[in-house]
Motif scaffolding. Sequence first.
Motif, PDB file in Angstrom:
ATOM      1  N   ALA A   1     -43.320  32.500 -33.072  1.00  0.00           N
ATOM      2  CA  ALA A   1     -44.180  31.581 -33.822  1.00  0.00           C
ATOM      3  C   ALA A   1     -43.718  31.525 -35.277  1.00  0.00           C
ATOM      4  CB  ALA A   1     -45.627  32.039 -33.746  1.00  0.00           C
ATOM      5  N   HIS A   2     -43.813  30.349 -35.867  1.00  0.00           N
ATOM      6  CA  HIS A   2     -43.460  30.204 -37.278  1.00  0.00           C
ATOM      7  C   HIS A   2     -44.667  30.597 -38.116  1.00  0.00           C
ATOM      8  CE1 HIS A   2     -42.442  27.805 -41.019  1.00  0.00           C
ATOM      9  NE2 HIS A   2     -41.374  28.572 -40.838  1.00  0.00           N
ATOM     10  N   PHE A   3     -44.486  31.602 -38.961  1.00  0.00           N
ATOM     11  CA  PHE A   3     -45.612  32.146 -39.715  1.00  0.00           C
ATOM     12  C   PHE A   3     -46.305  31.107 -40.593  1.00  0.00           C
ATOM     13  CE2 PHE A   3     -43.394  36.380 -39.222  1.00  0.00           C
ATOM     14  CZ  PHE A   3     -44.400  36.952 -38.459  1.00  0.00           C
ATOM     15  N   ALA A   4     -45.539  30.362 -41.386  1.00  0.00           N
ATOM     16  CA  ALA A   4     -46.134  29.521 -42.419  1.00  0.00           C
ATOM     17  C   ALA A   4     -46.786  28.252 -41.900  1.00  0.00           C
ATOM     18  CB  ALA A   4     -45.070  29.157 -43.461  1.00  0.00           C
ATOM     19  N   SER A   5     -46.338  27.747 -40.738  1.00  0.00           N
ATOM     20  CA  SER A   5     -46.874  26.461 -40.279  1.00  0.00           C
ATOM     21  C   SER A   5     -47.813  26.554 -39.091  1.00  0.00           C
ATOM     22  CB  SER A   5     -45.717  25.503 -39.931  1.00  0.00           C
ATOM     23  OG  SER A   5     -44.962  25.993 -38.837  1.00  0.00           O
ATOM     24  N   SER A   6     -47.801  27.652 -38.343  1.00  0.00           N
ATOM     25  CA  SER A   6     -48.664  27.763 -37.162  1.00  0.00           C
ATOM     26  C   SER A   6     -49.993  28.426 -37.515  1.00  0.00           C
ATOM     27  CB  SER A   6     -47.965  28.575 -36.063  1.00  0.00           C
ATOM     28  OG  SER A   6     -47.830  29.933 -36.439  1.00  0.00           O
ATOM     29  N   ALA A   7     -51.039  28.035 -36.806  1.00  0.00           N
ATOM     30  CA  ALA A   7     -52.354  28.642 -37.021  1.00  0.00           C
ATOM     31  C   ALA A   7     -52.307  30.131 -36.684  1.00  0.00           C
ATOM     32  CB  ALA A   7     -53.400  27.931 -36.164  1.00  0.00           C
ATOM     33  N   SER A   8     -51.566  30.487 -35.646  1.00  0.00           N
ATOM     34  CA  SER A   8     -51.442  31.894 -35.260  1.00  0.00           C
ATOM     35  C   SER A   8     -50.749  32.697 -36.354  1.00  0.00           C
ATOM     36  CB  SER A   8     -50.647  32.012 -33.955  1.00  0.00           C
ATOM     37  OG  SER A   8     -51.358  31.453 -32.882  1.00  0.00           O
ATOM     38  N   GLY A   9     -49.680  32.117 -36.914  1.00  0.00           N
ATOM     39  CA  GLY A   9     -48.967  32.812 -37.978  1.00  0.00           C
ATOM     40  C   GLY A   9     -49.821  33.013 -39.213  1.00  0.00           C
ATOM     41  N   ILE A  10     -50.553  31.986 -39.608  1.00  0.00           N
ATOM     42  CA  ILE A  10     -51.414  32.085 -40.787  1.00  0.00           C
ATOM     43  C   ILE A  10     -52.517  33.113 -40.566  1.00  0.00           C
ATOM     44  CG2 ILE A  10     -53.137  30.842 -42.143  1.00  0.00           C
ATOM     45  CD1 ILE A  10     -50.292  30.175 -42.938  1.00  0.00           C
ATOM     46  N   ALA A  11     -53.097  33.125 -39.362  1.00  0.00           N
ATOM     47  CA  ALA A  11     -54.161  34.096 -39.066  1.00  0.00           C
ATOM     48  C   ALA A  11     -53.646  35.517 -39.233  1.00  0.00           C
ATOM     49  CB  ALA A  11     -54.691  33.880 -37.649  1.00  0.00           C
TER      50      ALA A  11
ATOM     51  N   GLN B   1     -38.422  34.756 -42.704  1.00  0.00           N
ATOM     52  CA  GLN B   1     -38.309  33.794 -41.609  1.00  0.00           C
ATOM     53  C   GLN B   1     -37.962  32.399 -42.098  1.00  0.00           C
ATOM     54  OE1 GLN B   1     -41.930  32.504 -39.535  1.00  0.00           O
ATOM     55  NE2 GLN B   1     -40.941  33.027 -37.589  1.00  0.00           N
ATOM     56  N   GLY B   2     -38.431  32.081 -43.312  1.00  0.00           N
ATOM     57  CA  GLY B   2     -38.228  30.735 -43.840  1.00  0.00           C
ATOM     58  C   GLY B   2     -39.555  30.022 -44.012  1.00  0.00           C
ATOM     59  N   MET B   3     -39.763  29.407 -45.163  1.00  0.00           N
ATOM     60  CA  MET B   3     -41.011  28.707 -45.426  1.00  0.00           C
ATOM     61  C   MET B   3     -41.177  27.476 -44.535  1.00  0.00           C
ATOM     62  SD  MET B   3     -43.834  28.415 -47.253  1.00  0.00           S
ATOM     63  CE  MET B   3     -43.683  29.307 -48.811  1.00  0.00           C
ATOM     64  N   THR B   4     -40.062  26.826 -44.228  1.00  0.00           N
ATOM     65  CA  THR B   4     -40.130  25.609 -43.426  1.00  0.00           C
ATOM     66  C   THR B   4     -39.304  25.749 -42.153  1.00  0.00           C
ATOM     67  OG1 THR B   4     -38.232  24.616 -44.572  1.00  0.00           O
ATOM     68  CG2 THR B   4     -40.421  24.205 -45.507  1.00  0.00           C
ATOM     69  N   ARG B   5     -39.532  24.843 -41.224  1.00  0.00           N
ATOM     70  CA  ARG B   5     -38.778  24.792 -39.968  1.00  0.00           C
ATOM     71  C   ARG B   5     -38.592  23.341 -39.577  1.00  0.00           C
ATOM     72  NH1 ARG B   5     -43.383  23.645 -36.998  1.00  0.00           N
ATOM     73  NH2 ARG B   5     -42.329  23.099 -35.061  1.00  0.00           N
ATOM     74  N   ASP B   6     -37.582  23.079 -38.796  1.00  0.00           N
ATOM     75  CA  ASP B   6     -37.328  21.725 -38.319  1.00  0.00           C
ATOM     76  C   ASP B   6     -38.513  21.235 -37.488  1.00  0.00           C
ATOM     77  OD1 ASP B   6     -34.862  21.729 -39.503  1.00  0.00           O
ATOM     78  OD2 ASP B   6     -33.766  22.256 -37.663  1.00  0.00           O
ATOM     79  N   GLY B   7     -38.965  20.034 -37.776  1.00  0.00           N
ATOM     80  CA  GLY B   7     -40.028  19.430 -36.985  1.00  0.00           C
ATOM     81  C   GLY B   7     -41.432  19.801 -37.386  1.00  0.00           C
TER      82      GLY B   7
ATOM     83  N   PRO C   1     -47.881  24.329 -45.595  1.00  0.00           N
ATOM     84  CA  PRO C   1     -47.632  24.756 -46.977  1.00  0.00           C
ATOM     85  C   PRO C   1     -46.142  24.731 -47.291  1.00  0.00           C
ATOM     86  CG  PRO C   1     -48.266  26.622 -45.591  1.00  0.00           C
ATOM     87  CD  PRO C   1     -48.509  25.389 -44.790  1.00  0.00           C
ATOM     88  N   MET C   2     -45.802  24.189 -48.452  1.00  0.00           N
ATOM     89  CA  MET C   2     -44.396  24.035 -48.826  1.00  0.00           C
ATOM     90  C   MET C   2     -43.988  24.952 -49.975  1.00  0.00           C
ATOM     91  SD  MET C   2     -43.265  21.802 -46.692  1.00  0.00           S
ATOM     92  CE  MET C   2     -41.713  21.280 -47.430  1.00  0.00           C
ATOM     93  N   THR C   3     -44.979  25.540 -50.653  1.00  0.00           N
ATOM     94  CA  THR C   3     -44.692  26.435 -51.773  1.00  0.00           C
ATOM     95  C   THR C   3     -45.442  27.737 -51.585  1.00  0.00           C
ATOM     96  OG1 THR C   3     -46.559  25.678 -53.127  1.00  0.00           O
ATOM     97  CG2 THR C   3     -44.487  24.430 -53.300  1.00  0.00           C
ATOM     98  N   ILE C   4     -45.060  28.758 -52.335  1.00  0.00           N
ATOM     99  CA  ILE C   4     -45.743  30.047 -52.269  1.00  0.00           C
ATOM    100  C   ILE C   4     -47.202  29.900 -52.667  1.00  0.00           C
ATOM    101  CG2 ILE C   4     -45.867  32.357 -53.276  1.00  0.00           C
ATOM    102  CD1 ILE C   4     -43.613  32.027 -51.283  1.00  0.00           C
ATOM    103  N   GLN C   5     -47.482  29.108 -53.693  1.00  0.00           N
ATOM    104  CA  GLN C   5     -48.858  28.945 -54.138  1.00  0.00           C
ATOM    105  C   GLN C   5     -49.707  28.262 -53.067  1.00  0.00           C
ATOM    106  OE1 GLN C   5     -50.314  30.277 -56.980  1.00  0.00           O
ATOM    107  NE2 GLN C   5     -52.073  29.736 -55.715  1.00  0.00           N
TER     108      GLN C   5
END
Length: 263
Positions: A133-143, A160-166, A172-176
């Motif tokens: 799972a992508h941490f920054a964009s998935s609900a599971s990752g954020i939880a 892992q990377g702030m962004t992912r393809d697709g 979120p696109m920035t740390i803040q």
Amino acid sequence: MSSALEKAFSLIEYLAQNPHGSSVSSLSEALGQPASGIHRSLKMLEELGYVRQLDQGKHYALTIKLSALGLSYLGGLGLNDVTQPILDKLAEQTEELIRMAIIDGEHLVWVGVSQGTKSGLKYDPSSEQGQTAHFASSASGIALLATMSDEEAISKVMKQGMTRDGQGSGAPMTIQQLLDVLGTTRKRGYSINCNSFLDGMAAMARVIYDPVTGKPFGTVSIAGPAVRLTKERMDTFEKRLERASKELSEASRASNYFKHLEV
């Protein structure tokens, strides 16, 4: 780890995400390896029974052998036996897609799914099962990130990377922006996102805690089309999601997989 072994595993991981097969040239470009080396690795994997040729050798795909090994492993652990009934019940109650992910080292991996939608719009995550799972964009990752300190969460995301393809336009696109989302999630007790993992998709997720150690070991989520899974509808699912996370926590006592996590 030897270079040959690394290359072989990188091929397996890429082909697992492309079940319809890939050409040698596509694999070479995607993995940054010479076509000659890709071809040698594919031939080795083919001899071992993990890869097969399609359309007279123009494309290569995984055989069912790797999937069978994975299913055999999960079956031996009793993971699906103890968790699937809970996922199925939540899917029936919400009529949406239910997924479970578990922590595996540094990763959060989707291992369980139940589709509650009988008709109309539905999201098919079959290609993502067993994937990280992508941490920054998935609900599971954020939880899961919300259970950590800001410093640890940022470190996980940066690795892992702030962004992912697709990914969706609402991620979120920035740390803040990430910290703002984590702060809101901590106050709420569960994550909510819309147009984040994918445009047009909404989801909510809760962390599952080990009943012995109290540490997070995974997440359970509800996902569906954003036009149907609105904030108001997710609010009505809050208690059911919380109950499912607690039931999964207790059910983990019966699985061999989770027992080794308590050590």
